[in-house]
Structure formats: C-alpha cells, structure tokens
Design a protein around this motif. Structure first.
Motif, short mmCIF file in Angstrom:
data_model
loop_
_atom_site.label_atom_id
_atom_site.label_comp_id
_atom_site.label_asym_id
_atom_site.label_seq_id
_atom_site.Cartn_x
_atom_site.Cartn_y
_atom_site.Cartn_z
N THR A 130 36.32 5.70 28.61
CA THR A 130 36.18 5.94 30.05
C THR A 130 36.97 7.18 30.47
N TYR A 131 38.19 7.30 29.93
CA TYR A 131 38.99 8.50 30.21
C TYR A 131 38.24 9.76 29.76
N LEU A 132 37.69 9.71 28.56
CA LEU A 132 37.00 10.89 28.04
C LEU A 132 35.84 11.25 28.96
N GLY A 133 35.09 10.24 29.39
CA GLY A 133 33.96 10.51 30.28
C GLY A 133 34.41 11.14 31.58
N TYR A 134 35.50 10.63 32.13
CA TYR A 134 36.04 11.17 33.38
C TYR A 134 36.42 12.63 33.22
N ILE A 135 37.14 12.93 32.14
CA ILE A 135 37.58 14.32 31.92
C ILE A 135 36.37 15.22 31.69
N ALA A 136 35.41 14.72 30.93
CA ALA A 136 34.22 15.52 30.63
C ALA A 136 33.43 15.81 31.90
N LEU A 137 33.32 14.82 32.79
CA LEU A 137 32.58 15.04 34.03
C LEU A 137 33.27 16.11 34.87
N TRP A 138 34.60 16.02 34.96
CA TRP A 138 35.36 17.02 35.72
C TRP A 138 35.07 18.41 35.21
N SER A 139 35.09 18.56 33.88
CA SER A 139 34.98 19.92 33.37
C SER A 139 33.54 20.41 33.35
N ALA A 140 32.57 19.50 33.52
CA ALA A 140 31.18 19.95 33.46
C ALA A 140 30.68 20.48 34.79
N ILE A 141 31.36 20.14 35.89
CA ILE A 141 30.85 20.53 37.21
C ILE A 141 31.67 21.71 37.72
N GLU A 142 30.97 22.78 38.07
CA GLU A 142 31.68 24.01 38.41
C GLU A 142 32.35 23.94 39.77
N ASP A 143 31.61 23.47 40.77
CA ASP A 143 32.16 23.39 42.12
C ASP A 143 33.27 22.34 42.14
N GLU A 144 34.51 22.80 42.36
CA GLU A 144 35.65 21.89 42.18
C GLU A 144 35.66 20.75 43.19
N GLU A 145 35.28 21.08 44.43
CA GLU A 145 35.32 20.04 45.45
C GLU A 145 34.32 18.93 45.11
N LYS A 146 33.13 19.37 44.69
CA LYS A 146 32.10 18.41 44.31
C LYS A 146 32.55 17.61 43.09
N ALA A 147 33.12 18.32 42.13
CA ALA A 147 33.58 17.66 40.91
C ALA A 147 34.59 16.57 41.25
N ALA A 148 35.48 16.88 42.20
CA ALA A 148 36.51 15.91 42.56
C ALA A 148 35.87 14.64 43.12
N ARG A 149 34.91 14.81 44.02
CA ARG A 149 34.29 13.65 44.65
C ARG A 149 33.51 12.83 43.64
N LEU A 150 32.74 13.53 42.78
CA LEU A 150 31.93 12.81 41.81
C LEU A 150 32.81 12.09 40.80
N ALA A 151 33.87 12.77 40.35
CA ALA A 151 34.78 12.12 39.41
C ALA A 151 35.44 10.91 40.06
N ALA A 152 35.72 11.02 41.37
CA ALA A 152 36.34 9.88 42.06
C ALA A 152 35.39 8.68 42.06
N ILE A 153 34.10 8.94 42.28
CA ILE A 153 33.14 7.83 42.23
C ILE A 153 33.15 7.20 40.84
N LEU A 154 33.13 8.05 39.82
CA LEU A 154 33.13 7.53 38.45
C LEU A 154 34.39 6.69 38.19
N CYS A 155 35.53 7.19 38.69
CA CYS A 155 36.79 6.49 38.45
C CYS A 155 36.76 5.10 39.10
N LEU A 156 36.24 5.03 40.32
CA LEU A 156 36.21 3.74 41.01
C LEU A 156 35.24 2.78 40.33
N VAL A 157 34.07 3.29 39.96
CA VAL A 157 33.12 2.43 39.27
C VAL A 157 33.70 1.97 37.93
N GLY A 158 34.41 2.89 37.27
CA GLY A 158 35.05 2.53 36.02
C GLY A 158 36.11 1.46 36.20
#
Lengths: 43, 205, 216, 240
Positions: free
Chosen positions: D135-163
């Motif tokens: 789950t950690y690896l997926g979270y980190i990978a999602l962060w680094s795959a999305i260029e727009d940082e603000e968007k990446a933060a929100r999407l990673a936050a959703i993943l973290c909560l679902v995780g």
C-alpha cells in the motif's frame, strides 16, 4: 531454548540501523540541497 | 422547461472579482461582469491567455482561487448550463443517434433526436458511427447537446472550430434563437461568430 | 430514461462493440492454462493446490480491463458532460461499474467453471466457485473503479493501477480461495458478498471524488 | 498547536529548531536502547538471544502502522480543509513509513528463521505487514506519477483514506484465513505475555523510532517547502 542465534540478531540490528541511517542520510541531503537553492534565490 | 418556449426562470450570470490560477500562474485577475438574460458575452484573448480556464471555472469544473460565480435564479448551477469545450465528448464506436439518446438520458430530458438531427443537418449521418464523421460533423454533433436539453446558460469554447460556412450559419442561428428565448451565451472565440455580442471580455495581457 | 440507465446502456454497448468479454475471458482462460504448465501435470498436486489459482487469473483479467475505464472519458471530454448531469457522479460511476460487471465480470465468473474443472476442482464445488467468482468480480470492480479513477490522468497507468489495487484484492481472494478449496464455503460466500457490497457502496464514492479532481 | 503550525512560515520557524531537537532525542533514545536491548536485557528462556530482534522488529511494526494512521489523518485534513501543509506532511511521511514496513518485514524474516525454522511464514501479522508495505508503494508511486502537485496531493489523499479502510479488513481476513489453514502451532513471544524486564528497552527503542520519525518527517516537509519556493520563484522569473 534456542542456542546462539547471534548472527540473526546482528543481522537484524545491522539491517535496521543501516536502513534507518541511509534513510536519514537521504532525507538530510535532500533537505540541504533544496535549502541551499532556496537561500541562493532569495539573496 | 419543456418545449421551445422561453425560459421561465431566466437565470442570469454574475461574476464578482474572480481570480483564477493554473498552478502558480494567475490567468484571470479580479474579473467582474454580469450577463443578463439574452446576453451574448464574447471572451477574447490570445492562446493560453485563460479563455478556456475562465469557461471551465464558470462550468464549475475548476474552483476559483478568489471571487464568486453566481447563477441568479438557479438552484443547481450545473443543471442550468451546457458546456461545449475543445473536446467533443464523442465515442468513435457509437452512432450519431446513440449519442443523442445517451445525452438525452444523461441530462434527464425526453429524447428529441430528429429535431436535433435536422437542426444541425446531421440527418444523413444519423446511423453512422462517430469515428467516420468529418471534423465539422463531429463538432455539429457536439453542438447538438444544446438542442437536446434546453438549458439557459451556454458556455462555448471555440464553438466554430472546424465548422464550415454552413455550420457557422447553423451555430449563429442557434445562438440567436437562444438569446431570443432569454438564454445566456458565453463564448470564447478567435474570430467573431456572427451574432453581435452584447459585451466583450478580454482575458490575459 | 434516467441518467443511470443511459450510462449503463451506453457502456454496455461500447464495451460490446469493443470486443465484449472476448479478450478478458480469453486472457482469464490463458492465464489458467499456465498454472498446470508451471506446476506440472501431476493430478494429486493440482487437486490439492490448483483450484484457488483461478482467482489469480481472474484478478489479472480484471486488472487488464481497468486502465481505459475512465481514461477514455477524461481524454474525450465525456467526463465533463457527466459532471453536468442531474444525476450525481457517484451514480454514473456505479452505472459504469455495473456495466463492466455485466460485460466482463459475469462472463469471467462463468468461464470460471471450465477453468476450475481443468484445475481439478471437485465437480460438486463448481457452482459455488462460479458464484464466488461473480461476487468477487463485483468486489474487484468496485475497488478497481477507485484505482482507475485515481490513475485516469496517467499515461500508461496500467502497472500503477495494478500496484494500487492489489492490496484491495487481498480480502476477496482470501475468501474466494477458501470457497475454491471447499473450506467453510457458506461462511466464505457470505463474507465475499459483504466484500462485494462494501466495494460497490464505497468504490463509486471514492472514484467520483477522484474524477472530480481529474476534471479540473 | 496544530492550527498554530498550519501556517507554513510558522511551521518553518518551528521546525528549524524542532527537527534537530527531535533528531538529537532520537539519537539519545536509540543510543541508550541499543546497548540495553543488545547487551543488558535478559535472553529469553525459550528463544535465547534471538528475542533481541524483537526490540528492532516490534517498534518498526508499531510505527509503520502509526505512520500510516498519521498519513490518513493528514490526508483527511488536506482533503476536507484543502490544507496545503497537511498534504505536504502526508507525502513527507510516506517514504519513512515504507522504510519502517520494509525493515519490519526483513527483521521479521530474520527472527522467523531461528525461531520458526522458516524465513517466511504466512501468518496474520506478516501478511498484513506485506499488504501495508505494498500500500505504501502504491501511494508513493501514485504521487510520483501525477505531474500536477495539487492534484496529486488530493488523489493520493483519497488513496490513503481508502487504504486506511482496507488495512483492518485485510488484517481480519488474514487472521480468519490463517486460523483456517494452520492450527495455532506457532508459539510466539512478544505480544501479550511480555516480561517486564523487556519492556524498558522495547519502549526506549520505540521512543527512539518515534523521535526519528518526527525529525525526518519535518526535514522532508522542509525540503518540500524549500523546493516549492524555488519552483515558484523560477515560475515568476520565467514570466517576467
């Protein structure tokens, strides 16, 4: 009771402290890198 | 809001000191305007100046970093507007008629494919899959959403892109009819669409 | 016609013209075929360990179909139109998931019957395995919606989806494989149904939240 | 406290002295805990010296879960109140949590080899930890795959909560699964029956890990804020 086993103990401690040490070093270097560049831009 | 009569509730669009950012870059700063029923607002500006960003913010896709966008006389803004962006929202595998039916369902209105087909002169292509349409035909199909569901506020991003002279005439007629019904049109344009705008906004610079 | 029904019909039609379940089911059966090749054809060994491996094949087959689920809608502008519908985005996402379950999930569950038989599952267990796969597919797709929505803007995000979604596949696979080996079948099936229900309820909410951000 | 620090300027001022302080505290706690756990604590009557692995393994397990809880809380704040610093905090914590989870798995394996006679056992705890690591690896990978940082933060936050919802479910599933597959043949100390003489070094090590996490997460956040400043200064420079 298990006799010996020090190899495993040292292995585990080595991996742990080595891992944490590398992590801390990477974090510190990254911080220094960006802090330097931020300071350079503000001058 | 059924039939082709004028809009009962005639919403108008009010924008108050709107500021929009894309990342760190400010694209629109402190913009205010009012579009009363029947207004046709032309949005001008160079490439990348923020025309699209402004329209997307009006559509509610983008959160403004400051200021307000108010639709007077509308409870749920997203139900009062149409957005026709750069992307036509077409699926190559689905037929023209399937698109019209899907949109009718998506927007929760009765199907009126034949009216839309004739007004956008797509009747001959009705059963063709969208992937074989020319660019102008594809654009007309995207514009047909304006006819399928009667919605008072139209947000159009370069609506005439890829349209030929005949297509432009159809678009101009749609806009005139919509204004006559008391609707609001906000269009980002490169060159004049035909109908005289009631006001022109320039973004960027 | 409600927006839910319209979205469901459209997605079923689009998936159908795009080849339907042919590719995922083919992939599922192909992956199942690899199992005895890897384990050797020893019947006793397959009888003991083979049947749960249909779950690995099923998980892989679902993963492979997830990548384009929302990416296409983001790229062609369909997502923007979905945001302007009177129906909440969560419902439209649910409709897309349901369409995927019908076109891809159910056929894979049915193909689970021959696959399980080939892997030496006892014949009387096969109906339970098919049922468990149908429930498991719902759970997979429910969490798969979230993974697909989170990575909709990422080019070639297939591997990333897999990485994100795999931890969520763990519970259904655990209970599904219990059914496949005939352990506590009734209990496992009811927990699987719970997984399916939970994923179907929460998946669209999280996925819709992610898609609203993608549309910005 | 948290609302006070939510301002980036104040956070920078605070972390400028707090991060070194936490780091020093971590060095002290680990410096005390290392000889205590390795030399001065008693050997186990069953496990012998190998019980000492517990002092590095169990804190790693605790804090790899604790860090994920921290990230889930930060993600929630970031998502609901659109708080930029919370996003930064969640992102900064992820590599630390992943490292702890990884260390937990490796030390668990090194502990399992002499005590259980296997390098890997699919027991409830190790399996859950493996899922947490992925789950950690997926979270980190999602962060680094999305260029727009603000968007990446929100999407990673959703993943973290679902995780965060998923992990307890995984835990209970795996427990159910291991009772089904293996009768409780594995006896494992560390857990409920822990000798008081082992508690001292264990808690000292755990405190050391916690301080280290505090120091590193603040350092990572500082680096992220500096980087953002550099990038926005460049963007402004590019426009002029």
């Amino acid at each position: 009771m298990i006799e010996g086993g020090w190899t495993f103990v040292f292995g585990a401690y080595g991996v742990t402290f080595g891992g944490l040490g590398v992590l801390a070093a990477v974090v510190a270097l990254r911080l220094r890198h960006w802090a330097k560049r931020a300071k350079a831009l503000q001058l | 809001m059924s039939g082709s009569g004028p809009f009962q509730d005639k919403p108008s669009l009010r924008v108050e000191s709107l500021t929009l950012k894309r990342g760190e870059r400010i694209l629109v700063r402190d913009l205010s305007f009012v579009a009363a029923p029947g207004a046709f607002v032309e949005v001008r500006g160079g490439n990348g100046a923020g025309k699209t960003t402004l329209l997307r913010a009006l559509a509610g896709f983008l959160k403004p970093s400051a200021g307000r966008i108010v639709f007077d006389g509308a409870e749920e803004p997203s139900l009062t507007m149409h957005y026709v962006g750069h992307l036509n929202a077409l699926k190559g595998g689905a037929s023209v008629r399937a698109h019209l039916r899907y949109w009718a369902g998506l927007f929760g209105v009765a199907e009126r494919d034949d009216e839309a087909l004739s007004r956008l002169s797509l009747a001959a292509q009705a059963d063709l899959p969208a992937r074989v349409l020319s660019q102008g035909q594809a654009r007309r199909l995207a514009l047909s959403r304006l006819v399928i569901a009667k919605r008072p506020v139209w947000l159009l991003d370069e609506p005439a892109a890829a349209l030929d002279a005949q297509g432009r005439a159809v678009l101009a007629a749609l806009i005139e009819a919509h204004r006559a019904d008391g609707g609001v049109v906000v269009a980002a344009v490169h060159e004049a669409l035909g109908p005289a705008p009631s006001q022109t906004l320039t973004v960027g610079v | 016609m409600s927006a839910f029904v319209a979205t469901f019909k459209r997605d079923v039609a689009l998936m159908w013209t795009g080849g339907g379940a042919l590719a995922p089911v083919g992939y599922f059966l192909g992956a199942t075929m690899l199992v005895p090749l890897a384990m050797g054809p020893d019947r006793a060994l397959l009888e003991a360990a083979g049947p749960p491996l249909v779950w690995i094949a099923a998980a892989l087959a679902v993963l492979a179909t997830l990548e384009r689920l929302f990416q296409a809608d983001l790229e062609d502008g369909s997502l923007e139109q979905m945001l302007l519908s009177p129906a909440p985005l969560e419902m439209l996402v649910l409709a897309k998931g349901l369409a995927m379950w019908c076109v891809v999930g159910l056929p894979i569950a049915l193909a689970g019957a021959p696959a399980a038989i080939a892997l030496q599952a006892p014949i009387e267990l096969v109906p339970a395995i098919v049922l468990s796969l149908a429930l498991g597919m719902a759970a997979f797709i429910g969490v798969g919606l979230v993974g697909a929505a989170l990575t909709a803007g990422v080019k070639r995000g297939g591997v990333l989806i897999a990485l994100i979604v795999l931890p969520f596949f763990a519970p259904p696979i655990i209970f599904g494989s219990a059914v496949a080996v005939g352990d506590a079948v009734a209990a496992a099936l009811s927990i699987l149904a719970g997984c399916a229900l939970g994923a179907t309820a929460l998946g669209p909410i999280a996925a819709a939240g992610a898609l609203r951000l993608q549309a910005e | 406290m948290l609302t006070y620090l939510s301002n980036p300027q104040r956070f920078m001022a605070f972390s400028a002295w707090a991060a070194p302080l936490f780091f020093a505290a971590a060095v002290i706690a680990l410096g005390v805990g290392l000889p205590w756990s390795l030399v001065f604590s008693p050997a186990d009557y069953q496990q012998g010296e190998t019980v000492r692995i517990m002092y590095v393994h169990v804190p790693a397990a605790w804090w790899s879960m604790g860090v994920f809880a921290f990230m889930a809380a930060a993600s929630f704040v970031g998502l609901v109140w659109r708080h930029a610093l919370a996003d930064v905090a969640a992102r900064a914590a992820a590599p630390i949590g992943a490292t702890l989870a990884g260390l937990c798995l490796i030390t668990g394996s090194l502990w399992g080899a002499p005590t259980w006679g296997t390098w890997w056992e699919w027991d409830g705890r190790m399996t859950s930890m493996l899922v947490l690591f992925v789950t950690y690896l997926g979270y980190i990978a999602l962060w680094s795959a999305i260029e727009d940082e603000e968007k990446a933060a929100r999407l990673a936050a959703i993943l973290c909560l679902v995780g965060a919802i998923n992990l307890p479910i995984v835990h209970f599933s795996v427990e159910w699964w291991s009772t089904l597959h293996q009768p409780a043949s594995i006896v494992r100390s560390g857990g409920s029956a822990i000798h008081p003489s082992m508690l001292g070094p264990l808690l000292t090590m755990a405190a050391g890990y916690l301080f280290l996490f505090g120091a590193l997460v603040m350092m990572n956040m500082r680096a992220a804020i500096f980087r953002r400043r550099v990038e926005s200064a460049r963007a402004r420079g590019g426009e002029a």
